[in-house]
Design an enzyme around this catalytic site. Structure first.
Site, PDB file in Angstrom:
ATOM      1  N   GLY A 102      54.061   1.226  27.843  1.00  0.00           N
ATOM      2  CA  GLY A 102      55.435   1.694  27.645  1.00  0.00           C
ATOM      3  C   GLY A 102      55.106   1.961  25.943  1.00  0.00           C
ATOM      4  N   GLU A 125      49.901  -1.432  33.159  1.00  0.00           N
ATOM      5  CA  GLU A 125      50.962  -1.373  34.007  1.00  0.00           C
ATOM      6  C   GLU A 125      50.320  -1.788  35.657  1.00  0.00           C
ATOM      7  OE1 GLU A 125      50.319   0.544  31.848  1.00  0.00           O
ATOM      8  OE2 GLU A 125      52.685   1.512  31.283  1.00  0.00           O
TER       9      GLU A 125
END
Ligand code: T1G
Length: 692
Positions: A102, A125
């Protein structure tokens, strides 16, 4: 102090994210950023915005601990990214340390990105069983191209900022003070219109062949995993669909991946690995020994591999052997390992020479007298080890750490022959020691806190995952694997073929099953242990089917024949001679073979690990169930996306595990039985014990 501090340098607003230790995008960060953007939007004297991380890094990603919170409590990263993408004034992400997940997605939604050269930018991720869920799958391909984006998202490996600048991921490298450079860059671009928006660019380099190749590659690199396939699907959408369509699909697939057992397993291991480094009673203020030089006794496969870990981080090693021939052989293996790495382009020949120059061979154990740590890695025999530690006691300097690499022997007994048991510890490396990341740190009864703390710090320094275990036969990993091997042999006694047991473990995601592992380790090792144990116990000579295979001279891969045949020297092929031996054996023993399903084989093999793990936990040999998971994932190839055997058992439900153990003739360990009856999990057990 707000989690996002506002400050100004004339016409530039600076938003500094202060959420230590890694500025995870946690609760309070979106609110702080929105507050800052509100100020920037409403004040005409502000011409540009710089977003920077306080402390050691930019934003290291979404706060992984919030993944299982109700949606309304989860920090709204997508909303923040979306607003940045539409913001009417230039925004500049100023990156140092790491911009991961993020964090990079936040930066990609800014107008510009500047960074110091050694910053790391990536989308890891996939390592958590999810996918970039705040626009990364749609923006990264639009910046660096489809193929490079797929590489970065499927490997999860970050790139340094100087490489990112070449990819166009960073607009400018800042050599001096980051904030100064970022403010200057912002001012220079304050009037740029239209503002550059990644979401308006095209993702280059996609084609049906590129995506087909990416999907085919996943069978090898991410066998059985969910999110990598979603990542390819989303990258394809980035290349073929309008941004909004991919953006919406990404949200849906992110939630699906996040709620999967695979993501729970990978997140469990992420935190478990870090928890394993926390030892009650050991803190940052626990005194440590400075490790500047190391000594290693034994230049065999293990000794040489262990040495490489120290050489790789610049710690000089003196390595001792009993003959020049053994020394020469040991050093040539180390050199060959490095040269093979250099041939693969992962090291230069200068690196090889630099490492080899730190390795000093000797035949004289006295040469270890100044070493800060000495690791014994010789033949697995208690008398031999006792003799070495007796001699070391008279040679090693005061305060030196005396470590044994034994894989099962009693470290207390080894320590007892020295005058300094507080300096003795077990450092159980896993073969190949220069590759396997697990290090079982065996805490003996008298091992001091300083020696333990130093060993934990050393594990991190040589890039190992250190897990503290207690003294018992086989410590944690090998003790569990002995039970697993017993159960595997029983499956074959009852009618399964060896390849059936191995196939069940392949299906679960392990790289090899129990019999492939036995053939690789050498069947004669277990054979000699069983013969010795029977002799000591005065029991009859063992005559199991596996004993008979060894007595045929079939010792495993090293003899090109064991349970399997090895026609090409490496790949196991079911052996007709094993089938014949089993048929004869069963007839002689009056065993009527029955069908063993893959489900039964899987449950019996994995639950034998879980059951022994529960016993180990109950005896305090392991501190946490999650430590056992770390050991089995990093030392024995248990798939990280299953979280380890204990996490896997939690996912099945301990009531079901206990019932299946009984169904297949194994007695549930008392702790497992109790947790099952109380409707608890190993994770809840760990949490209760951590809370004390
Ligand atoms: N969330 C929560 N806690 C985190 C965290 C994170 N992202 N990263 C680290 N921590 C904690 C960690 O548990 C430890 O806690 C402490 O910080 C120091 O970490 C929507 C969904 C950044 C390279 O996967 O790779 O963004 O043990 O010991 O060795 O697309 O931390 O001290 O209590 O590892 O210097 C993507 C994960 C998230 C990065 C620093 N980001 N972190 O390494 O310190 S998903 C990641 C790391 C995401 C979006 C998706 C490393 C590091 P404690 P550490 P380090």
């Amino acid at each position: 102090m707000s989690i996002v501090e506002q400050s100004r340098q004339d016409d530039v607003l600076i938003l500094t994210i202060q959420n230590p230790p890694v500025n995870a995008f946690g609760v309070g960060v979106p609110e702080g950023l929105h507050a800052g953007l509100d100020v920037a939007a409403s004040d005409d004297s502000i011409r540009a915005v710089v977003i920077i991380g306080g402390g050691r890094t930019f934003v290291a990603g979404a706060d992984i601990r919030t993944f299982d919170l109700p949606r309304e409590q989860t920090p709204d990263l997508r909303g923040t990214v979306d607003r940045l993408d539409r913001f009417e004034k230039p925004t500049v992400a100023a990156i140092h340390g790491t911009a991961l997940g993020g964090g990079l997605e936040l930066a990609l939604a800014c107008s510009y990105r500047v960074a110091v050269p050694d910053a790391q930018l990536g989308l890891p991720e996939v390592k958590l069983g999810v996918l970039p869920g705040a626009g990364g799958t749609q923006r990264l391909p639009r910046v660096v191209g489809v193929q490079r984006a797929l590489e970065m998202m499927l490997s999860g490996t970050p790139v340094r900022a100087d490489e990112a600048a070449q990819l166009g991921l960073v607009d400018q490298l800042v050599q001096g003070d980051l904030l100064t450079g970022a403010v200057q860059f912002a001012r220079e671009h304050a009037d740029a219109r239209p503002l550059p928006r990644v979401s308006e660019r095209q993702a280059e380099g996609g084609s049906p062949e590129v995506f087909a190749a990416a999907r085919a590659g996943l069978q090898k690199t991410h066998r059985g995993q969910l999110s990598p396939g979603f990542i390819v699907d989303l990258a394809e959408m980035a290349a073929t669909q309008p941004f909004e369509q991919g953006w919406d699909a990404e949200a849906r697939l992110f939630m699906q991946a996040k709620d999967s057992p695979q993501s729970r397993g990978l997140r469990h291991i992420f935190f478990a690995e870090r928890e394993a480094g926390k030892i009650p009673g050991l803190g940052k203020d626990t005194p440590q020994t400075e490790i500047r030089t190391a000594g290693i006794i034994g230049a065999g496969t293990m000794g040489g591999g262990i040495a490489m870990n120290f050489l790789n981080v610049g710690i000089p090693v003196t390595i001792v052997e009993t003959s020049q021939e053994a020394l020469d052989r040991g050093l040539s293996v180390v050199r060959r390992n490095y040269e093979n790495t250099a041939k693969k382009g992962r090291m230069t020949m200068e690196d090889v020479e630099r490492r080899m120059a730190l390795l000093t061979p000797t035949l004289n154990m006295e040469d270890l007298k100044d070493a800060d740590i000495i690791i014994e890695a010789v033949f697995e025999n208690m008398d031999v080890k006792k003799d070495i530690f007796t001699r070391l006691d008279g040679i090693a300097k005061p305060g030196a750490i005396l470590a044994t690499n034994t894989s099962t022997l009693d470290v207390n007994e080894i320590a007892s022959v020295t005058s300094r048991p507080e300096s003795v510890i077990g450092l159980h490396f896993f073969s190949p020691a220069n590759v396997m990341r697990l290090l079982e740190i065996v805490r003996a009864d008298k091992t001091s806190q300083t020696v333990l703390a130093t060993s934990m710090a050393l594990a991190r320094r040589i890039k190992k995952v250190g897990v503290v275990v207690g003294v018992c036969d086989g410590f944690v990993g090998n003790r569990m694997v002995h039970r697993y091997g017993d159960e595997a042999r029983k499956l074959v006694e009852e009618g399964a073929r060896p390849q059936d047991a191995d196939a069940a473990m392949h299906a679960l995601g392990l790289p090899m099953g129990p019999f492939e592992m036995s053939d690789m380790a050498g069947l004669d090792v277990g054979y000699l242990i069983r013969q010795h144990q029977a002799k000591v116990a005065g029991a009859p000579k063992p005559d199991g089917w596996l004993d008979r295979i060894v007595e045929q001279g079939r010792k495993g891969q090293k003899t090109q024949a064991g349970i399997y045949d090895y026609p090409d020297g490496r790949k196991p092929v079911p052996a007709a001679s094993t089938d014949e031996l089993l048929s004869t054996y069963r007839q002689e023993k009056g065993l009527t073979p029955r069908e063993v399903t893959q489900e039964e084989a899987t449950k019996r093999l994995v639950y034998s690990l879980v059951n022994e793990g529960a016993q180990i936990l109950d005896e305090g040999i392991a501190q946490r169930a999650s430590d056992i998971d770390v050991i089995y994932v990093y030392g024995y190839g248990f798939p990280a996306y299953r979280g380890g055997p204990m996490q896997y058992a939690d996912e099945q439900g301990l009531q079901n595990v206990a019932a299946d153990l009984e169904r297949y003739g194994q007695t549930p360990a008392p702790l497992l039985k109790r947790l099952a009856e109380e409707g608890k999990t190993f994770s809840s057990y760990d949490r209760e014990r951590t809370r004390g």
